[in-house]
Structure formats: C-alpha cells, structure tokens
Design an enzyme around this catalytic site. Structure first.
Site, PDB file in Angstrom:
ATOM      1  N   TRP A 129     -33.188  48.245 -29.848  1.00  0.00           N
ATOM      2  CA  TRP A 129     -31.809  48.713 -29.952  1.00  0.00           C
ATOM      3  C   TRP A 129     -30.831  47.894 -29.125  1.00  0.00           C
ATOM      4  CZ3 TRP A 129     -30.653  49.378 -24.988  1.00  0.00           C
ATOM      5  CH2 TRP A 129     -31.696  49.710 -24.116  1.00  0.00           C
ATOM      6  N   ASN A 130     -31.308  47.069 -28.185  1.00  0.00           N
ATOM      7  CA  ASN A 130     -30.370  46.515 -27.199  1.00  0.00           C
ATOM      8  C   ASN A 130     -29.431  45.448 -27.763  1.00  0.00           C
ATOM      9  OD1 ASN A 130     -32.699  44.902 -27.407  1.00  0.00           O
ATOM     10  ND2 ASN A 130     -32.489  44.115 -25.327  1.00  0.00           N
ATOM     11  N   GLU A 227     -41.916  38.913 -28.918  1.00  0.00           N
ATOM     12  CA  GLU A 227     -40.967  38.648 -27.825  1.00  0.00           C
ATOM     13  C   GLU A 227     -40.871  39.934 -27.032  1.00  0.00           C
ATOM     14  OE1 GLU A 227     -37.874  39.099 -25.704  1.00  0.00           O
ATOM     15  OE2 GLU A 227     -36.637  38.749 -27.496  1.00  0.00           O
ATOM     16  N   LEU A 228     -41.478  39.922 -25.839  1.00  0.00           N
ATOM     17  CA  LEU A 228     -41.709  41.163 -25.112  1.00  0.00           C
ATOM     18  C   LEU A 228     -40.869  41.232 -23.837  1.00  0.00           C
ATOM     19  CD1 LEU A 228     -45.576  41.233 -25.705  1.00  0.00           C
ATOM     20  CD2 LEU A 228     -43.757  42.201 -27.121  1.00  0.00           C
ATOM     21  N   CYS A 261     -34.012  41.634 -22.272  1.00  0.00           N
ATOM     22  CA  CYS A 261     -35.289  41.076 -21.823  1.00  0.00           C
ATOM     23  C   CYS A 261     -35.078  39.833 -20.968  1.00  0.00           C
ATOM     24  CB  CYS A 261     -36.164  40.739 -23.024  1.00  0.00           C
ATOM     25  SG  CYS A 261     -36.695  42.174 -23.976  1.00  0.00           S
ATOM     26  N   GLU A 355     -40.490  45.478 -14.555  1.00  0.00           N
ATOM     27  CA  GLU A 355     -39.264  45.121 -15.258  1.00  0.00           C
ATOM     28  C   GLU A 355     -38.254  46.250 -15.079  1.00  0.00           C
ATOM     29  OE1 GLU A 355     -37.644  43.645 -19.601  1.00  0.00           O
ATOM     30  OE2 GLU A 355     -39.468  44.864 -19.530  1.00  0.00           O
TER      31      GLU A 355
END
Length: 451
Positions: A129-130, A227-228, A261, A355
């Site tokens: 969602w970001n 892509e984490l 991220c 994180e």
C-alpha cells in the site's frame, strides 16, 4: 469485505466485495486470452497504447493523487509526484523497449546463434500500500510492453487504487484482460499461484510475506522476484557536506511518513561530526509540519493504519528503555506519528536491529569510516544504502564494501526506470526496472542455427 479507511480522519471511504472463485477463474481466462492477443500485436502497437497510459495518468493526475491520499495518507504533493513518475516511466519504456527486447547475437560455432526475449503469459503481482501506484506500474509497464499480461493482488486498504489502475489500462487500448485487479485476501492467493496460466510472481512487501510466496511458487516451479524489507544505512563521513547530508537524510527518512522499504532508517555518522549533523537534522525536523495531507503546508501526512503506528511506538519505547535518548517527537495520536529523532542508538537496540516503518530517525555514531561500513552491514537486510563524503574516489572504493543492492553516493536512495532495482540478503532477490528488470519474466531463449 475490503474496507478503505482514510488514515487522517479514520472515516470509511468505500467497501469492496472480494472476488468469487468464479470471478477469479474468469480473470485467469481473460488474462490468458489477452496474452494470446498480445502475441499477435506489434511492439509498435503496444508502445502506442502505453503512451496513452502515460497521457491518461498525466491528464487525470489530480484524481489519482486524491485517491492515493484518501486511501493511504501520503500528502497530495507526494501522491501527485508518484502518479507523474508512473507516467514518465511509461514514456521511457515506450521509447526504449525496442532495444531492450532486441535479440542479442552470440558468436559460436553455429552458422547463426542468438538470444531472444519472449513473453511467457500471466504474471501475478502482489503489491503493498505504501506506493500504491508506483509499485504496480514499475512491474506492469515493462512486462506488458514485452507481451506479458498482469494480474494484481493489491493490499486490501488500497482497493480503490487497484481498480483505478485497471481502468487506466482498460481505457488505453490494450486488449481486455491485459491488466486486471484481483480483490482477494492473502490467505486465498495459493490457488492463483498454483494455476498453470500464471507464469511468474513478483512481490513487494515484508520479508515474511516474501518467504511464504517464494516457498509456494517454488512448489510449482514459478519464477519469483522479491523486493522485501530494508533497514537502509545513511552513512555520513567526517568530510561530507553536513548541511546537504542532513537535508537529504530527513527527506529520505520522512517522505511518505517514513513508510518506505528504501527509507534512510539508520543514520550512521562519524563521531567527529555527529554533534553538528544531529543539530542540523533536529533543526530541519522541528520545522516539519505533520498533519492534514491535503494541505499544501503539510510536509508529512499520517501513517497508513493505526496498528502500524502502534507497532512503531512499541519499537520506539523499547529502544528508549534500552538507553537511547529522545531528541524530538515521540508522540502519537491516531495515525499521526510526530517526526521523531533518537540519539545514542547502538547496534544492540531495537531501532537498529529491526526495520522501523515510519517517521523514526536514529543516529548511530561510528568510530571511523570502516566502522561505519561495518555498522551498515550489521543487518539482515540489504536493499539500499547512501554514503556521503567529498572524496568520490574513496566513495567508489567503499561502495564495493557495502552489502546492498543499491548504493547512492551523496544522494537519496530511490528507484529509477533507467536503473535496476532490488536487494540482497533478507531484502529479496531479482531485479525490477531497466534492462535487467524487463528480462526477469521473459523466456530468455537460445536459438542455434546450423547450416
């Protein structure tokens, strides 16, 4: 039902019914049919349709930006920039896709041998969602131009954005089913991944989500790109331009309310300049206006959901209990998390090890430049890193020591259609964007011709 809630007002915007098994099957059928149709279209035709996508985004940027802001809370200024980035990237790929797909001749003992790049079918995208438009378009643009079709399982709190993106492709000339939104829960994604019409899966999200999807895709021999998460270091050496570094550090940490991220999550600063750098960062943060994302005077909107804000507050409180010092901020009201700055952070503290997905900046002092690199690498993540120094030769040398998929020197880490983007370690594998990203979900076919 999926519910979209305005993070700033906490008012419900809309509700969406999940797709039924019959509707999911129809989408898979339609996506496969569109793939066959795209095989019969010319690349020039696909390029023309993609230019129409770009035009549609530009012509309707205000409407798309308003929807982004309503559903996930970023400022209208940030939302408009996101939509326009999608449009300019569509234009970039429309201009360069021909060379990206050009067969590559290879010298061998054959009369003729070459590598061709051919589409494979439906690619499933599981997106967060970001950045509800950019994350989707950076996957969709090159894949659709190359002849694949897209099926999007978006985050449930941005279903409106998902359907709006589908509409853009539908109205730009592409065959029906070229790009479709799939409104389903994560727990219902397994049969879609298993379906033989789905030829690959790309996911941007958390590391646990990536592990789950990769394991499932591997079971069915499906290619994945992940892509984490990230805990990006922002390294400031003693010979850096401190004012520029501080300004960029704050921008890199606080844009999108810190929900990125590749946000600058750990400011690692040589101890000789740490006091001056800290003072400049604090000065900039004190002048930030956090609040209503629709106002031009607002620099930072709310976080996307109350549970995310509460999780960040828990990480903040743990880090303070471990001995860090609160320099600024630390308050929370609903989804509105004030820009926050911690000093005295060490590598054994929560805000260093985990994180932190929100507007929490932490400063870690390094004894030397090599200590700074060691601290930067002391993480399970490896998505992006920034390094600030006036010595560019030294920067190039040190960049090779940083365990990260992206290293930006004297600049903010960001994704760019012209450059491959992705991570290492627990930040994932594979690449998006540029030539490398365009080829990820294509059949890289060897053709060998003997007389």
């Amino acid at each position: 039902m999926f519910t979209s809630i305005n993070p700033y007002t906490q008012k419900t915007i809309a509700t969406y019914a999940p797709h039924t098994p019959a509707e999911i099957e129809h989408k898979l059928l339609t996506g496969e049919r569109a793939f066959r149709q795209l095989l019969d279209t010319t690349l020039d035709q696909r390029r023309e349709w993609m230019m129409q996508v770009a035009k549609s985004l530009k012509d309707n940027v205000a409407e798309h930006a308003a929807l982004i802001t309503q559903e996930m809370g970023k400022t209208l200024k940030e939302a408009k920039a996101e939509v326009l980035k999608c449009a300019t990237s569509a234009e970039y790929y429309a201009e360069h896709i021909t060379s990206m797909l050009q067969p590559k001749p290879v010298e061998s003992d054959a009369y003729k041998s070459y590598v061709s790049y051919e589409p494979k079918g439906i690619i499933l995208a599981i997106m967060p969602w970001n950045f509800p438009y950019w994350q989707v378009f950076r996957f969709a643009i090159p894949n659709i131009l190359a002849g694949n079709t897209g099926l999007l399982k978006h985050a449930s709190n941005v279903s409106g954005c998902s359907l709006a993106i589908e509409k853009v492709f539908m109205e730009s000339g592409f065959p029906a089913g070229t790009f479709q939104s799939l409104l389903i829960s994560s727990k219902d994604i397994a049969p879609v991944i298993a379906d033989p019409r789905v030829q690959g899966v790309t996911l941007t999200g958390s590391t646990p989500a990536g592990k789950s999807v990769a394991a499932l895709a591997g079971k069915y021999i499906k290619k994945t790109v992940l892509e984490l998460g990230g805990s990006d270091p922002f390294i400031v050496l003693k010979d850096a331009d401190l004012e520029a570094a501080a300004r960029t550090a704050v921008q890199g940490r606080m844009q999108n309310a810190g929900q990125s991220c590749i946000a600058a999550k750990r400011f690692i600063v040589e101890k000789e300049v740490a006091p001056a750098f800290t003072a400049e960062v604090r000065r900039i943060l004190e002048n930030m206006q956090q609040g209503d994302p629709t106002l031009d005077t607002t620099n930072m909107g709310p976080m996307a959901r109350p549970d995310l804000a509460e999780e960040l507050m828990q990480q903040l409180q743990e880090t303070l209990a471990q001995g860090a010092r609160l320099e600024l901020g630390g308050t929370l009201e609903g989804c509105n998390f004030a820009p926050t700055l911690l000093t005295g952070v060490t590598s054994d503290m929560t805000a260093f090890k985990q994180e932190t997905f929100g507007p929490l900046a932490v400063i870690i002092e390094a004894a030397s430049e090599l200590d700074a690199i060691a601290l930067a690498n002391e993480t399970e993540f490896g998505l992006g890193a920034a390094l600030w120094t006036s010595d560019l030769d030294k920067a190039a040398r040190l960049a090779t020591l940083i365990e990260s998929g992206n290293v930006f020197i004297n600049a903010m880490v960001r994704s760019d259609a012209r450059l491959p983007f992705g991570g290492v370690k627990q930040s994932g594998y594979g690449r998006e964007l540029s030539l490398e990203g365009t080829h990820e979900f294509l059949n890289i076919k060897t053709v060998y011709i003997q007389q």
